[in-house]
Design a protein around this motif. Structure first.
Motif, PDB file in Angstrom:
ATOM      1  N   ARG A  41       3.734  -4.046  -4.379  1.00 50.23           N
ATOM      2  CA  ARG A  41       2.368  -3.835  -4.885  1.00 50.23           C
ATOM      3  C   ARG A  41       1.461  -4.999  -4.499  1.00 50.23           C
ATOM      4  O   ARG A  41       0.271  -4.805  -4.219  1.00 50.23           O
ATOM      5  CB  ARG A  41       2.385  -3.655  -6.402  1.00 50.23           C
ATOM      6  N   GLN A  42       2.011  -6.216  -4.496  1.00 49.72           N
ATOM      7  CA  GLN A  42       1.212  -7.379  -4.112  1.00 49.72           C
ATOM      8  C   GLN A  42       0.690  -7.264  -2.683  1.00 49.72           C
ATOM      9  O   GLN A  42      -0.331  -7.866  -2.340  1.00 49.72           O
ATOM     10  CB  GLN A  42       2.046  -8.655  -4.236  1.00 49.72           C
ATOM     11  N   PHE A  43       1.386  -6.485  -1.867  1.00 49.34           N
ATOM     12  CA  PHE A  43       0.999  -6.339  -0.468  1.00 49.34           C
ATOM     13  C   PHE A  43       0.441  -4.943  -0.184  1.00 49.34           C
ATOM     14  O   PHE A  43       0.506  -4.454   0.935  1.00 49.34           O
ATOM     15  CB  PHE A  43       2.180  -6.684   0.438  1.00 49.34           C
ATOM     16  N   GLY A  44      -0.099  -4.327  -1.229  1.00 49.88           N
ATOM     17  CA  GLY A  44      -0.868  -3.109  -1.049  1.00 49.88           C
ATOM     18  C   GLY A  44      -0.083  -1.828  -0.932  1.00 49.88           C
ATOM     19  O   GLY A  44      -0.645  -0.792  -0.554  1.00 49.88           O
ATOM     20  N   VAL A  45       1.200  -1.859  -1.260  1.00 47.55           N
ATOM     21  CA  VAL A  45       2.011  -0.647  -1.176  1.00 47.55           C
ATOM     22  C   VAL A  45       1.976   0.029  -2.541  1.00 47.55           C
ATOM     23  O   VAL A  45       2.496  -0.507  -3.526  1.00 47.55           O
ATOM     24  CB  VAL A  45       3.463  -0.978  -0.771  1.00 47.55           C
ATOM     25  N   THR A  46       1.378   1.210  -2.620  1.00 49.73           N
ATOM     26  CA  THR A  46       1.227   1.919  -3.890  1.00 49.73           C
ATOM     27  C   THR A  46       1.475   3.407  -3.677  1.00 49.73           C
ATOM     28  O   THR A  46       1.682   3.878  -2.560  1.00 49.73           O
ATOM     29  CB  THR A  46      -0.196   1.722  -4.460  1.00 49.73           C
ATOM     30  N   SER A  52       8.367   5.994  -1.656  1.00 50.57           N
ATOM     31  CA  SER A  52       9.229   6.113  -0.477  1.00 50.57           C
ATOM     32  C   SER A  52       9.912   4.788  -0.156  1.00 50.57           C
ATOM     33  O   SER A  52      11.085   4.755   0.219  1.00 50.57           O
ATOM     34  CB  SER A  52       8.407   6.568   0.734  1.00 50.57           C
ATOM     35  N   ALA A  53       9.158   3.695  -0.314  1.00 52.54           N
ATOM     36  CA  ALA A  53       9.731   2.379  -0.045  1.00 52.54           C
ATOM     37  C   ALA A  53      10.861   2.055  -1.024  1.00 52.54           C
ATOM     38  O   ALA A  53      11.885   1.479  -0.637  1.00 52.54           O
ATOM     39  CB  ALA A  53       8.641   1.311  -0.127  1.00 52.54           C
ATOM     40  N   PHE A  73       8.562  -3.252   6.370  1.00 46.26           N
ATOM     41  CA  PHE A  73       7.379  -3.639   7.142  1.00 46.26           C
ATOM     42  C   PHE A  73       7.806  -3.844   8.598  1.00 46.26           C
ATOM     43  O   PHE A  73       7.791  -4.968   9.120  1.00 46.26           O
ATOM     44  CB  PHE A  73       6.766  -4.929   6.580  1.00 46.26           C
ATOM     45  N   PRO A  74       8.197  -2.770   9.277  1.00 54.15           N
ATOM     46  CA  PRO A  74       8.796  -2.899  10.612  1.00 54.15           C
ATOM     47  C   PRO A  74       7.864  -3.450  11.679  1.00 54.15           C
ATOM     48  O   PRO A  74       8.325  -3.980  12.691  1.00 54.15           O
ATOM     49  CB  PRO A  74       9.216  -1.467  10.943  1.00 54.15           C
ATOM     50  N   ASP A  75       6.555  -3.349  11.464  1.00 54.08           N
ATOM     51  CA  ASP A  75       5.611  -3.783  12.494  1.00 54.08           C
ATOM     52  C   ASP A  75       4.870  -5.063  12.114  1.00 54.08           C
ATOM     53  O   ASP A  75       3.899  -5.439  12.781  1.00 54.08           O
ATOM     54  CB  ASP A  75       4.587  -2.671  12.757  1.00 54.08           C
ATOM     55  N   ASP A  76       5.323  -5.729  11.057  1.00 52.59           N
ATOM     56  CA  ASP A  76       4.601  -6.911  10.587  1.00 52.59           C
ATOM     57  C   ASP A  76       5.602  -7.910  10.009  1.00 52.59           C
ATOM     58  O   ASP A  76       5.857  -7.939   8.801  1.00 52.59           O
ATOM     59  CB  ASP A  76       3.571  -6.503   9.528  1.00 52.59           C
TER      60      ASP A  76
END
Length: 240
Positions: A41-46, A52-53, A73-76
């Motif tokens: 959530r701190q990194f904007g996943v909601t 899903s995560a 976070f496969p691309d970051d």
């Protein structure tokens, strides 16, 4: 129920037990998953993305936690590392608040193993600071001969590195003298890849018996507390 046994020749030759921590020797009441959710959530996943995560995180039980965030976070890579740090900080705070407890009989099992001449390594996919926080919270510093985390070995589960690092560190002559116990398929895979004589699944954590057997478990028991009976009291452990 039938009796669950290891072959006598295998049981009598065990000199090292590599025991997983979360889900096997300790439980946290779901705190690790809550810490994952808070970090995401701190990194904007909601919303659905968060749901899903978390499913992915659950399916990654037993794996190196830093690697789990790399998959989330496969691309970051930068965000993956920052989210893992946030997770570790949040989970450590939960540990300090008292979320972890020993699996009933786990501490006694470690003592019994060592009294019978079997060295014990406590292994985890969490980081070193988190592992030490758990050991300190339970007053388990010095309980085992060795504690290892993924970063100590180079790679975490399902790779064999932690098992093999324990073999080298504790001067075990042969990987066929090793028993590995854990609650996930990753634990079982790691044991088999290392060449361990016994890959024992336990049912106090993430995965059910049929999934542990499908991964190749040589035995499945209700709890790590059953390990001494599995080795030395041939009629004491019921199959599950």
């Amino acid at each position: 129920m039938t009796v669950q046994n290891l072959p006598p020749a295998v049981a009598s030759g065990i000199r090292l037990a590599v025991l997983d921590m979360n889900g096997t020797t300790v439980v946290d009441g779901g705190a690790a998953e809550r810490a994952v959710a808070e970090a995401l959530r701190q990194f904007g996943v909601t919303g659905e993305r968060l749901d899903s995560a978390l499913v992915m995180s659950r399916r990654s039980a037993g794996l190196d936690r830093a690697g789990v965030f790399e998959r989330l976070f496969p691309d970051d890579a930068g965000t993956a590392k920052a989210a893992f740090r946030a997770f570790a900080e949040g989970y450590d705070a939960m540990i300090l608040s008292g979320c972890v407890r020993a699996v009933p009989g786990a501490e006694a099992a470690v003592h019994t193993l060592r009294e019978h001449g079997v060295k014990v390594c406590l292994a985890t996919g969490f980081g070193r600071h988190t592992q030490n926080s758990v050991l300190e919270a339970l007053d388990w510093m010095g309980l085992a001969d060795l504690s290892l985390c993924s970063e100590d070995a180079g790679r975490g589960r399902p790779y064999p590195d932690m098992v093999l690092t324990a073999v080298l560190a504790l001067d075990i002559e042969d990987v066929r003298q090793v028993l590995v116990a854990g609650d996930t398929a990753a634990d079982i895979t790691s044991a088999l890849r290392a060449g361990a004589a016994a890959a024992v699944g336990v049912l106090t954590g993430a995965q059910p018996a049929h999934e542990l057997r499908a991964a190749g478990a040589t035995a499945v028991v209700r709890s790590v507390a059953d390990l001494p009976s599995l080795l030395w009291e041939r009629d004491a452990v019921a199959a599950v």
